[in-house]
Design a protein around this motif. Structure first.
Motif, PDB file in Angstrom:
ATOM      1  N   THR A  61      11.829   3.642  14.205  1.00 11.60           N
ATOM      2  CA  THR A  61      13.205   3.225  14.482  1.00 11.60           C
ATOM      3  C   THR A  61      13.792   3.943  15.681  1.00 11.60           C
ATOM      4  OG1 THR A  61      14.029   4.886  12.929  1.00 11.60           O
ATOM      5  CG2 THR A  61      13.670   2.658  12.062  1.00 11.60           C
ATOM      6  N   SER A 112       6.880   3.683   9.848  1.00  9.80           N
ATOM      7  CA  SER A 112       6.237   2.924   8.776  1.00  9.80           C
ATOM      8  C   SER A 112       4.948   2.320   9.326  1.00  9.80           C
ATOM      9  CB  SER A 112       7.174   1.831   8.265  1.00  9.80           C
ATOM     10  OG  SER A 112       7.523   0.954   9.321  1.00  9.80           O
ATOM     11  N   PHE A 113       4.167   1.701   8.482  1.00 11.85           N
ATOM     12  CA  PHE A 113       2.910   1.112   8.929  1.00 11.85           C
ATOM     13  C   PHE A 113       2.620  -0.176   8.172  1.00 11.85           C
ATOM     14  CE2 PHE A 113       1.863   3.853   5.397  1.00 11.85           C
ATOM     15  CZ  PHE A 113       0.851   3.211   4.705  1.00 11.85           C
ATOM     16  N   THR A 114       1.687  -0.936   8.738  1.00 15.60           N
ATOM     17  CA  THR A 114       1.209  -2.158   8.084  1.00 15.60           C
ATOM     18  C   THR A 114      -0.308  -2.071   7.968  1.00 15.60           C
ATOM     19  OG1 THR A 114       0.974  -3.368  10.159  1.00 15.60           O
ATOM     20  CG2 THR A 114       3.080  -3.592   9.020  1.00 15.60           C
ATOM     21  N   GLY A 157      -1.355  -6.671   8.462  1.00  9.16           N
ATOM     22  CA  GLY A 157      -0.140  -7.461   8.527  1.00  9.16           C
ATOM     23  C   GLY A 157       0.809  -7.304   7.363  1.00  9.16           C
ATOM     24  N   ASP A 158       0.392  -6.608   6.321  1.00 15.98           N
ATOM     25  CA  ASP A 158       1.256  -6.399   5.160  1.00 15.98           C
ATOM     26  C   ASP A 158       1.957  -5.044   5.294  1.00 15.98           C
ATOM     27  OD1 ASP A 158       0.507  -8.806   3.912  1.00 15.98           O
ATOM     28  OD2 ASP A 158      -1.252  -7.845   2.996  1.00 15.98           O
ATOM     29  N   ASP A 159       3.275  -5.047   5.095  1.00 11.96           N
ATOM     30  CA  ASP A 159       4.035  -3.799   5.163  1.00 11.96           C
ATOM     31  C   ASP A 159       3.693  -2.890   3.993  1.00 11.96           C
ATOM     32  OD1 ASP A 159       5.377  -4.557   7.456  1.00 11.96           O
ATOM     33  OD2 ASP A 159       7.104  -5.377   6.373  1.00 11.96           O
ATOM     34  N   ALA A 160       3.550  -1.617   4.275  1.00 11.40           N
ATOM     35  CA  ALA A 160       3.328  -0.620   3.229  1.00 11.40           C
ATOM     36  C   ALA A 160       4.687  -0.093   2.775  1.00 11.40           C
ATOM     37  CB  ALA A 160       2.469   0.517   3.758  1.00 11.40           C
ATOM     38  N   ASP A 161       4.745   0.438   1.584  1.00 13.34           N
ATOM     39  CA  ASP A 161       5.988   0.981   1.045  1.00 13.34           C
ATOM     40  C   ASP A 161       6.267   2.399   1.529  1.00 13.34           C
ATOM     41  OD1 ASP A 161       6.619  -1.317  -0.388  1.00 13.34           O
ATOM     42  OD2 ASP A 161       5.464  -0.659  -2.128  1.00 13.34           O
ATOM     43  N   THR A 207       6.892   5.570   4.061  1.00 14.99           N
ATOM     44  CA  THR A 207       7.450   5.868   5.382  1.00 14.99           C
ATOM     45  C   THR A 207       7.473   7.377   5.569  1.00 14.99           C
ATOM     46  OG1 THR A 207       9.736   5.950   4.582  1.00 14.99           O
ATOM     47  CG2 THR A 207       8.948   3.810   5.381  1.00 14.99           C
TER      48      THR A 207
END
Length: 143
Positions: free
Chosen positions: A2, A33-35, A38-42, A44
Motif C-alpha cells: 500500500t 500482501s501476496f497472491t 492469482g488467489d489472494d492470501a489472507d 499480510t
C-alpha cells in the motif's frame, strides 16, 4: 503493497520467495500482501516508515510574536521544529536542542514530545534586534 516500492519477487527454490520493500519518503506504513496463482492470501505484513535523524538544514525556528517591547519583561515564544532530511517531523528520539540569542534572555528549552522545542525570549531594555539560533545535539543550525 500500500506504500513504498516493492521489487520483483525472487523464487529461492526452497519454498520461499523474497522481495525488497523500499520505504516511501514520508512517515507512514505499508501493508504487504501476496497472491498464489492469482488467489489472494489472507496473510499480510506491516512495515512502519519512521522519520530519520533530525537535520539542521531542514529543521525550522520561529518566534511568536516577532516584535516585542524593549522593556525587559515582554516575551516571545521561540519554537524549534525538528525535521529529517525529507521534511518529516522527528519526535521522541532524545535529541538535545539548545538555543542562543544575541539580545535579551532565553528561558530553558522545553521538549514538547512532538518534535517541537520551545523557550521564552525576554526582551532587553534597549531597542534592537535579537538573532536566535539553535543547535541539535551540538550541531549548529543557520537560523
Amino acid at each position: 503493497t500500500t506504500a513504498g516500492t516493492l521489487s520483483a519477487v525472487t523464487d529461492n527454490g526452497d519454498g520461499t520467495y523474497t522481495a525488497t520493500l523500499t520505504s516511501a519518503a514520508t512517515v507512514g506504513s505499508a501493508t504487504v500482501s501476496f497472491t498464489i496463482d492469482g488467489d489472494d492470501a489472507d496473510a499480510t505484513a506491516s512495515v512502519a516508515f519512521v522519520a530519520g535523524a533530525a537535520d539542521v538544514g531542514t529543521s525550522t525556528i520561529t518566534a511568536s510574536p516577532t516584535s516585542i517591547t524593549a522593556d525587559g519583561t515582554s516575551t516571545s515564544t521561540i519554537t524549534v521544529t525538528l525535521l529529517d532530511a525529507n521534511g518529516n517531523v522527528v519526535a521522541d528520539v532524545g535529541d538535545v536542542v539548545a538555543l542562543s540569542t544575541t539580545a535579551g534572555t532565553l528561558s530553558g528549552v522545553t521538549d514538547n514530545g512532538d518534535g517541537t522545542y520551545t523557550a521564552e525570549l525576554t526582551s532587553p531594555t534597549t531597542v534592537g534586534s535579537a538573532t536566535v539560533s539553535f543547535t541539535i545535539d551540538d550541531a549548529d543550525a543557520d537560523a
